[in-house]
Design an enzyme around this catalytic site. Structure first.
Site, PDB file in Angstrom:
ATOM      1  N   GLY A 176       0.799  -1.229   0.000  1.00 56.13           N
ATOM      2  CA  GLY A 176       0.000   0.000   0.000  1.00 56.13           C
ATOM      3  C   GLY A 176       0.830   1.277   0.000  1.00 56.13           C
TER       4      GLY A 176
ATOM      5  CB  ALA B 243     -12.090  -5.212  -5.647  1.00 54.71           C
TER       6      ALA B 243
ATOM      7  N   GLY C 269       1.857  23.408   2.822  1.00 51.09           N
ATOM      8  CA  GLY C 269       1.285  22.561   3.868  1.00 51.09           C
ATOM      9  C   GLY C 269       2.353  22.153   4.865  1.00 51.09           C
ATOM     10  N   GLY C 270       2.246  22.708   6.087  1.00 46.77           N
ATOM     11  CA  GLY C 270       3.232  22.402   7.134  1.00 46.77           C
ATOM     12  C   GLY C 270       2.760  21.289   8.036  1.00 46.77           C
TER      13      GLY C 270
ATOM     14  CE1 TYR D 221       3.166  11.500   8.204  1.00 47.08           C
ATOM     15  CE2 TYR D 221       0.983  12.439   8.497  1.00 47.08           C
ATOM     16  CZ  TYR D 221       1.795  11.419   8.053  1.00 47.08           C
ATOM     17  OH  TYR D 221       1.254  10.318   7.456  1.00 47.08           O
TER      18      TYR D 221
ATOM     19  CD  GLU E  35       0.007  25.029   8.063  1.00 49.54           C
ATOM     20  OE1 GLU E  35       0.406  23.985   7.551  1.00 49.54           O
ATOM     21  OE2 GLU E  35      -1.207  25.261   8.254  1.00 49.54           O
TER      22      GLU E  35
ATOM     23  CB  VAL F 176      -3.110  20.738   1.491  1.00 51.16           C
ATOM     24  CG1 VAL F 176      -2.128  21.855   1.207  1.00 51.16           C
ATOM     25  CG2 VAL F 176      -3.688  20.187   0.183  1.00 51.16           C
TER      26      VAL F 176
ATOM     27  CG  ASP G 179      -4.969   6.128   5.617  1.00 47.82           C
ATOM     28  OD1 ASP G 179      -4.722   5.874   6.818  1.00 47.82           O
ATOM     29  OD2 ASP G 179      -4.125   6.594   4.830  1.00 47.82           O
TER      30      ASP G 179
ATOM     31  CG  HIS H 162      22.589   6.288  33.517  1.00 48.50           C
ATOM     32  ND1 HIS H 162      22.057   7.535  33.268  1.00 48.50           N
ATOM     33  CD2 HIS H 162      23.923   6.466  33.733  1.00 48.50           C
ATOM     34  CE1 HIS H 162      23.039   8.429  33.338  1.00 48.50           C
ATOM     35  NE2 HIS H 162      24.180   7.805  33.614  1.00 48.50           N
TER      36      HIS H 162
HETATM   37  P1  FAD Z   1      -3.053   2.043   1.998  1.00 52.82           P
HETATM   38  O1  FAD Z   1      -1.714   1.814   2.567  1.00 52.82           O
HETATM   39  O2  FAD Z   1      -3.287   3.290   1.236  1.00 52.82           O
HETATM   40  O3  FAD Z   1      -3.388   0.778   1.106  1.00 52.82           O
HETATM   41  C1  FAD Z   1      -4.542   0.716   0.350  1.00 52.82           C
HETATM   42  C2  FAD Z   1      -4.320  -0.249  -0.781  1.00 52.82           C
HETATM   43  O4  FAD Z   1      -5.576  -0.520  -1.409  1.00 52.82           O
HETATM   44  C3  FAD Z   1      -3.421   0.308  -1.875  1.00 52.82           C
HETATM   45  O5  FAD Z   1      -2.353  -0.584  -2.093  1.00 52.82           O
HETATM   46  C4  FAD Z   1      -4.317   0.419  -3.101  1.00 52.82           C
HETATM   47  O6  FAD Z   1      -3.642   0.120  -4.302  1.00 52.82           O
HETATM   48  C5  FAD Z   1      -5.378  -0.633  -2.794  1.00 52.82           C
HETATM   49  N1  FAD Z   1      -6.675  -0.388  -3.429  1.00 52.82           N
HETATM   50  C6  FAD Z   1      -7.412   0.745  -3.391  1.00 52.82           C
HETATM   51  N2  FAD Z   1      -8.576   0.576  -4.056  1.00 52.82           N
HETATM   52  C7  FAD Z   1      -8.572  -0.696  -4.517  1.00 52.82           C
HETATM   53  C8  FAD Z   1      -9.492  -1.468  -5.271  1.00 52.82           C
HETATM   54  N3  FAD Z   1     -10.665  -0.966  -5.663  1.00 52.82           N
HETATM   55  N4  FAD Z   1      -9.168  -2.742  -5.584  1.00 52.82           N
HETATM   56  C9  FAD Z   1      -7.975  -3.269  -5.200  1.00 52.82           C
HETATM   57  N5  FAD Z   1      -7.065  -2.587  -4.482  1.00 52.82           N
HETATM   58  C10 FAD Z   1      -7.368  -1.316  -4.133  1.00 52.82           C
HETATM   59  N6  FAD Z   1       1.926   6.541   8.524  1.00 52.82           N
HETATM   60  C11 FAD Z   1       2.607   6.187   9.633  1.00 52.82           C
HETATM   61  O7  FAD Z   1       2.047   5.545  10.528  1.00 52.82           O
HETATM   62  N7  FAD Z   1       3.922   6.532   9.782  1.00 52.82           N
HETATM   63  C12 FAD Z   1       4.596   7.243   8.850  1.00 52.82           C
HETATM   64  O8  FAD Z   1       5.780   7.531   9.031  1.00 52.82           O
HETATM   65  C13 FAD Z   1       3.906   7.619   7.677  1.00 52.82           C
HETATM   66  N8  FAD Z   1       4.529   8.304   6.692  1.00 52.82           N
HETATM   67  C14 FAD Z   1       3.852   8.619   5.550  1.00 52.82           C
HETATM   68  C15 FAD Z   1       4.518   9.338   4.569  1.00 52.82           C
HETATM   69  C16 FAD Z   1       3.860   9.684   3.402  1.00 52.82           C
HETATM   70  C17 FAD Z   1       4.611  10.444   2.348  1.00 52.82           C
HETATM   71  C18 FAD Z   1       2.502   9.291   3.212  1.00 52.82           C
HETATM   72  C19 FAD Z   1       1.780   9.636   1.944  1.00 52.82           C
HETATM   73  C20 FAD Z   1       1.834   8.585   4.194  1.00 52.82           C
HETATM   74  C21 FAD Z   1       2.494   8.247   5.383  1.00 52.82           C
HETATM   75  N9  FAD Z   1       1.854   7.554   6.411  1.00 52.82           N
HETATM   76  C22 FAD Z   1       2.541   7.230   7.548  1.00 52.82           C
HETATM   77  C23 FAD Z   1       0.429   7.173   6.304  1.00 52.82           C
HETATM   78  C24 FAD Z   1       0.294   5.708   5.925  1.00 52.82           C
HETATM   79  O9  FAD Z   1       0.966   5.478   4.712  1.00 52.82           O
HETATM   80  C25 FAD Z   1      -1.174   5.331   5.814  1.00 52.82           C
HETATM   81  O10 FAD Z   1      -1.842   5.696   7.001  1.00 52.82           O
HETATM   82  C26 FAD Z   1      -1.336   3.838   5.607  1.00 52.82           C
HETATM   83  O11 FAD Z   1      -0.686   3.415   4.431  1.00 52.82           O
HETATM   84  C27 FAD Z   1      -2.831   3.472   5.524  1.00 52.82           C
HETATM   85  O12 FAD Z   1      -2.945   2.103   5.332  1.00 52.82           O
HETATM   86  P2  FAD Z   1      -4.232   1.483   4.613  1.00 52.82           P
HETATM   87  O13 FAD Z   1      -4.024   0.009   4.628  1.00 52.82           O
HETATM   88  O14 FAD Z   1      -5.445   2.039   5.197  1.00 52.82           O
HETATM   89  O15 FAD Z   1      -4.180   2.022   3.111  1.00 52.82           O
END
Ligand code: FAD
Length: 467
Positions: free
Chosen positions: A45, A120, A186-187, A189, A209, A272, A314, A446
């Site tokens: 993902g 899907a 966008g400030g 993380y 920001e 953002v 998410d 320590h």
């Molecule tokens: P995702 O990881 O987004 O996975 C969803 C998957 O579903 C994707 O692979 C997509 O291809 C698939 N999908 C979508 N629709 C379909 C469909 N219809 N059919 C089949 N497959 C589909 N979080 C942290 O905790 N720590 C961090 O340090 C951190 N750093 C980040 C840095 C960046 C630059 C970004 C953008 C995000 C960061 N995050 C971080 C957030 C984190 O990546 C997400 O919270 C996390 O990936 C969410 O997981 P998820 O399984 O909900 O979705």
């Protein structure tokens, strides 16, 4: 018996192979379910392919470059300048992602999870159609479904991504050249992490920001320390400033004092916020409802309004972090397998991989007061930490918030080196409903940075009446 290769049945269907989806699939399989996971892209993902892992790979590397430049005072120098080959850095980053992607594939195989590559779309409340990249399609019918389709970056209508100059975080993580001037809109993380990373790799960096502080909502005591370091790094931050659009000369911005400015960034990272990814998913055909922002509301068991369909990560809203997604994934799988499981949100850590890092869990001082607690607060500065002194990194503070009457720890909010590691111990303290006495009397090794949490707890505990 006629076997229809275009139709498949499964007990649990997981849509999306990010941290929410793949953890859900493994847990459901461990509990004896027949599991199918559909992923249209690579396993792992956003987190693995274009989020947490690639960003931390670059941030850590940039940290090494910066550190080498910093330690000259200690008599540690390199001959000539430290050089960064951005292309080679990308090759290495891809290798890290590749190994971890393979690892997830192995995890699926060893747990007998069937992985179907394709997109899907619900065609009813008990089945999806999966379109594969070769143009083929099949139907997967399920008893239970876990939606884990994640989120995508939000776009500003007046600042459309062209993926050349106006970039998503994913684009910024794949740059084969260090920008001359990276402007970050966008400030939050993601913007700050990448801004600091590219500054350390040699770019000029400006952050725009709209709010009064970066990382809106974060304890101002932590922000103060971070802002000091941003200034030291030479990063310009415009607060209460609004990006308006982009022209040939650069990004047009209205600054906090109302003045108009043009920032001549050769790259503009727009970060953002993120929006749920449900495009083309056919939620209506399954009867699954969304809220006004498009997120799928769920119960603490991760159930949607359709009782046999769950949503995690998410796409289900709340904090958009990988560990929250994987936690929900496991809970959903357990509920489907008939276990009495539910999410408890008392202790959800958050980490910002800035320099210095920010990490927190539980209530901030302001949130604890707003919730009606009589609050005891202690602050332990990194300048008083022996370990921080030996590292030469004394920008930081551990802030511990407790209920004054009961001594129960309500929150730990920290800024400083390696707080990303320290926050796990603080999370355990909150999860176990530890009191300041528990933390203060726990023997900490320590000299370590972890002593800071103990020291803060001792300030409160030894200060409480009778101790
Ligand atoms: P995702 O990881 O987004 O996975 C969803 C998957 O579903 C994707 O692979 C997509 O291809 C698939 N999908 C979508 N629709 C379909 C469909 N219809 N059919 C089949 N497959 C589909 N979080 C942290 O905790 N720590 C961090 O340090 C951190 N750093 C980040 C840095 C960046 C630059 C970004 C953008 C995000 C960061 N995050 C971080 C957030 C984190 O990546 C997400 O919270 C996390 O990936 C969410 O997981 P998820 O399984 O909900 O979705």
């Amino acid at each position: 018996m006629v076997i229809d290769s275009n139709r498949q049945e499964t007990e649990v269907l997981v849509v999306g192979g990010g941290p929410g989806g793949y953890e859900a699939a493994v847990r459901a399989a461990q509990l004896g379910k027949v599991v199918t996971l559909v992923e249209m892209d690579e396993l792992g993902g956003t987190c693995l392919q274009r989020g947490c892992i690639p960003s931390k790979a670059l941030i850590h590397s940039a940290g090494i470059v910066h550190r080498i430049q910093e330690v000259a005072e200690r008599g540690i120098t390199v001959e000539g300048a430290v050089k960064v080959n951005a292309e080679q850095l990308q090759v290495w980053k891809k290798k890290v992602i590749g190994r971890l992607t393979q690892g997830i594939g192995f995890l699926m195989k060893s747990n007998q999870v069937t992985v179907v590559k394709g997109r899907a779309r619900f065609t009813g409340p008990r089945e999806v159609q999966v379109e594969d990249p070769q143009g083929g399609s099949r139907v997967v019918a399920f008893q239970h479904c876990i939606i884990a389709t994640g989120s995508v970056t939000a776009e500003l209508p007046f600042l459309k991504f062209d993926h050349e100059r106006v970039l998503t975080a994913g684009d910024a993580l794949a740059l084969k050249e260090i920008p001359r001037h990276l402007v970050v809109v966008g400030g939050g993380y993601i913007g700050l992490e990448l801004g600091i990373c590219y500054r350390k790799l040699g770019a000029e960096v400006t952050v725009v920001e709209a709010a009064e502080q970066v990382l809106p909502g974060t304890d101002p005591d932590l922000i103060q320390v971070l802002m000091r370091k941003l200034r030291k790094l030479g990063i310009t931050v415009h607060l209460q400033a609004k990006a308006r659009g982009v022209g040939a000369t650069g990004l047009q911005v209205t600054l906090g004092d109302g003045q108009e400015a043009v920032l001549d960034g050769d790259r503009i990272l727009v970060s953002v916020g993120r929006k749920p990814y449900t495009e083309g998913l056919g939620l209506a055909a399954a009867g699954v409802q969304t809220d006004v922002k498009g997120f799928i509301p769920v119960t603490d068991e991760c159930r949607t309004n359709v009782p046999h369909i769950f949503a995690v990560g998410d796409v289900a809203g709340g904090v958009l972090l990988a560990h929250k997604a994987s936690h929900q994934g496991k809970i959903a799988a357990e509920v489907i397998a008939g276990k009495k499981s539910a999410c408890d949100w008392v202790a959800v850590p958050a980490v910002v991989f800035t320099d210095p890092e920010i990490a927190y869990v539980g209530l901030s001082e302001a949130a604890a007061r707003a919730a009606g607690h009589e609050v005891a607060v202690a602050k332990f500065p990194y300048t008083a930490s022996g370990r921080a002194m030996t590292m030469g990194e004394t920008d930081g503070v551990v802030k511990l918030v407790a209920n004054k009457q009961t001594g129960v720890v309500l929150g730990v909010h920290m800024v400083g080196p390696e707080v990303s590691e320290l926050v796990a111990a603080a999370t355990l303290a909150l999860e176990m409903a530890a009191t300041v006495e528990d933390v203060a009397r726990t023997i900490h090794p320590h000299p370590t940075l972890s002593e800071g949490i103990m020291e803060a707890a001792q300030q409160i505990f030894f200060g409480l009446k009778g101790h």
